[in-house]
Design a protein around this motif. Structure first.
Motif, PDB file in Angstrom:
ATOM      1  N   VAL A  43      84.626  78.202  21.966  1.00 30.37           N
ATOM      2  CA  VAL A  43      85.751  78.869  22.496  1.00 30.37           C
ATOM      3  C   VAL A  43      85.193  79.859  23.773  1.00 30.37           C
ATOM      4  O   VAL A  43      85.821  79.785  24.726  1.00 30.37           O
ATOM      5  CB  VAL A  43      86.449  79.753  21.507  1.00 30.37           C
ATOM      6  CG1 VAL A  43      87.228  81.008  22.253  1.00 30.37           C
ATOM      7  CG2 VAL A  43      87.331  79.211  20.464  1.00 30.37           C
ATOM      8  N   VAL A  44      84.131  80.331  23.771  1.00 29.29           N
ATOM      9  CA  VAL A  44      83.387  80.946  24.579  1.00 29.29           C
ATOM     10  C   VAL A  44      83.191  80.163  25.661  1.00 29.29           C
ATOM     11  O   VAL A  44      83.323  80.237  26.898  1.00 29.29           O
ATOM     12  CB  VAL A  44      82.446  81.899  24.172  1.00 29.29           C
ATOM     13  CG1 VAL A  44      81.652  82.459  25.407  1.00 29.29           C
ATOM     14  CG2 VAL A  44      82.824  83.004  23.509  1.00 29.29           C
ATOM     15  N   THR A  47      86.305  78.777  27.719  1.00 29.82           N
ATOM     16  CA  THR A  47      86.923  80.055  28.542  1.00 29.82           C
ATOM     17  C   THR A  47      86.085  79.953  29.674  1.00 29.82           C
ATOM     18  O   THR A  47      86.887  80.095  30.682  1.00 29.82           O
ATOM     19  CB  THR A  47      86.932  81.121  27.613  1.00 29.82           C
ATOM     20  OG1 THR A  47      87.751  80.984  26.293  1.00 29.82           O
ATOM     21  CG2 THR A  47      87.598  82.198  28.300  1.00 29.82           C
ATOM     22  N   CYS A  48      85.021  80.160  29.521  1.00 27.11           N
ATOM     23  CA  CYS A  48      84.238  80.403  30.619  1.00 27.11           C
ATOM     24  C   CYS A  48      84.280  79.210  31.722  1.00 27.11           C
ATOM     25  O   CYS A  48      84.315  79.423  32.958  1.00 27.11           O
ATOM     26  CB  CYS A  48      82.554  80.629  30.338  1.00 27.11           C
ATOM     27  SG  CYS A  48      82.351  82.030  29.409  1.00 27.11           S
ATOM     28  N   ALA A  50      86.799  77.105  31.676  1.00 24.32           N
ATOM     29  CA  ALA A  50      88.006  76.948  32.610  1.00 24.32           C
ATOM     30  C   ALA A  50      88.358  78.133  33.409  1.00 24.32           C
ATOM     31  O   ALA A  50      88.740  77.912  34.575  1.00 24.32           O
ATOM     32  CB  ALA A  50      89.083  77.288  31.189  1.00 24.32           C
ATOM     33  N   TYR A  51      87.727  79.437  33.081  1.00 25.97           N
ATOM     34  CA  TYR A  51      87.740  80.424  34.313  1.00 25.97           C
ATOM     35  C   TYR A  51      87.099  79.951  35.454  1.00 25.97           C
ATOM     36  O   TYR A  51      87.970  80.418  36.756  1.00 25.97           O
ATOM     37  CB  TYR A  51      87.219  81.786  33.784  1.00 25.97           C
ATOM     38  CG  TYR A  51      87.172  82.703  34.638  1.00 25.97           C
ATOM     39  CD1 TYR A  51      88.318  83.665  35.030  1.00 25.97           C
ATOM     40  CD2 TYR A  51      85.855  83.239  35.219  1.00 25.97           C
ATOM     41  CE1 TYR A  51      88.128  84.564  35.929  1.00 25.97           C
ATOM     42  CE2 TYR A  51      85.966  84.342  36.210  1.00 25.97           C
ATOM     43  CZ  TYR A  51      87.026  84.822  36.581  1.00 25.97           C
ATOM     44  OH  TYR A  51      87.139  85.934  37.467  1.00 25.97           O
ATOM     45  N   TRP A  64      92.574  84.583  34.730  1.00 22.88           N
ATOM     46  CA  TRP A  64      92.599  85.387  33.396  1.00 22.88           C
ATOM     47  C   TRP A  64      93.837  85.397  32.615  1.00 22.88           C
ATOM     48  O   TRP A  64      94.024  85.256  31.706  1.00 22.88           O
ATOM     49  CB  TRP A  64      91.982  86.776  33.575  1.00 22.88           C
ATOM     50  CG  TRP A  64      90.495  86.742  33.633  1.00 22.88           C
ATOM     51  CD1 TRP A  64      89.880  87.423  34.625  1.00 22.88           C
ATOM     52  CD2 TRP A  64      89.776  86.470  32.656  1.00 22.88           C
ATOM     53  NE1 TRP A  64      88.384  87.467  34.397  1.00 22.88           N
ATOM     54  CE2 TRP A  64      88.275  86.842  33.040  1.00 22.88           C
ATOM     55  CE3 TRP A  64      89.561  85.888  31.394  1.00 22.88           C
ATOM     56  CZ2 TRP A  64      87.215  86.578  32.391  1.00 22.88           C
ATOM     57  CZ3 TRP A  64      88.334  85.775  30.748  1.00 22.88           C
ATOM     58  CH2 TRP A  64      87.365  85.988  31.208  1.00 22.88           C
ATOM     59  N   LEU A  67      94.357  82.150  31.418  1.00 20.00           N
ATOM     60  CA  LEU A  67      93.512  81.855  29.747  1.00 20.00           C
ATOM     61  C   LEU A  67      94.152  82.763  29.090  1.00 20.00           C
ATOM     62  O   LEU A  67      94.188  82.126  27.864  1.00 20.00           O
ATOM     63  CB  LEU A  67      92.403  82.402  30.234  1.00 20.00           C
ATOM     64  CG  LEU A  67      91.340  81.218  30.932  1.00 20.00           C
ATOM     65  CD1 LEU A  67      90.009  81.883  31.571  1.00 20.00           C
ATOM     66  CD2 LEU A  67      91.154  79.983  30.524  1.00 20.00           C
ATOM     67  N   TRP A  71      95.329  81.315  25.359  1.00 24.06           N
ATOM     68  CA  TRP A  71      94.822  81.431  24.139  1.00 24.06           C
ATOM     69  C   TRP A  71      96.045  82.220  23.092  1.00 24.06           C
ATOM     70  O   TRP A  71      95.934  82.205  21.885  1.00 24.06           O
ATOM     71  CB  TRP A  71      93.617  82.292  24.206  1.00 24.06           C
ATOM     72  CG  TRP A  71      92.389  81.697  24.346  1.00 24.06           C
ATOM     73  CD1 TRP A  71      91.683  81.616  25.715  1.00 24.06           C
ATOM     74  CD2 TRP A  71      91.866  80.353  23.692  1.00 24.06           C
ATOM     75  NE1 TRP A  71      90.810  80.776  25.445  1.00 24.06           N
ATOM     76  CE2 TRP A  71      90.772  79.949  24.617  1.00 24.06           C
ATOM     77  CE3 TRP A  71      92.056  79.817  22.570  1.00 24.06           C
ATOM     78  CZ2 TRP A  71      89.959  78.816  24.243  1.00 24.06           C
ATOM     79  CZ3 TRP A  71      91.432  78.918  22.279  1.00 24.06           C
ATOM     80  CH2 TRP A  71      90.424  78.134  23.046  1.00 24.06           C
TER      81      TRP A  71
END
Length: 87
Positions: A43-44, A47-48, A50-51, A64, A67, A71
């Motif tokens: 997940v981390v 997320t990173c 995708a950001y 943000w 994202l 989530w």
């Protein structure tokens, strides 16, 4: 004479089965913890990445926001499926 021997043998077999059950429970708990850690790391990383991709074309606040919406929807979907399974 045979009665006490049978009791000793039965208690040894029961203790062995209890040890095996405790070992199986500990192994399942460790596997569940390992799976949870792997999911958290995934997940981390997702997320990173995708950001980083979203921040290149949008401003950071919008990235943000997207994202967070993703989530949030993923969490709602999970709880909807989990509650349907229980009920």
């Amino acid at each position: 004479m045979i009665g006490p021997l049978l009791r000793v043998a039965a208690s040894a077999a029961a203790a062995r089965s209890l040890r095996n059950a405790a070992h199986d429970a500990a192994m399942r708990a460790m596997l569940a913890i390992g799976a949870a850690v792997a999911i958290g790391v995934g997940v981390v990383c997702l997320t990173c990445s995708a950001y980083i991709l979203l921040a290149r074309s949008l401003d950071p606040a919008a990235a943000w926001g997207i994202l967070g919406a993703f989530w949030g929807l993923a969490g709602l979907l999970y709880f909807a499926v989990a509650s349907r399974r229980r009920g």
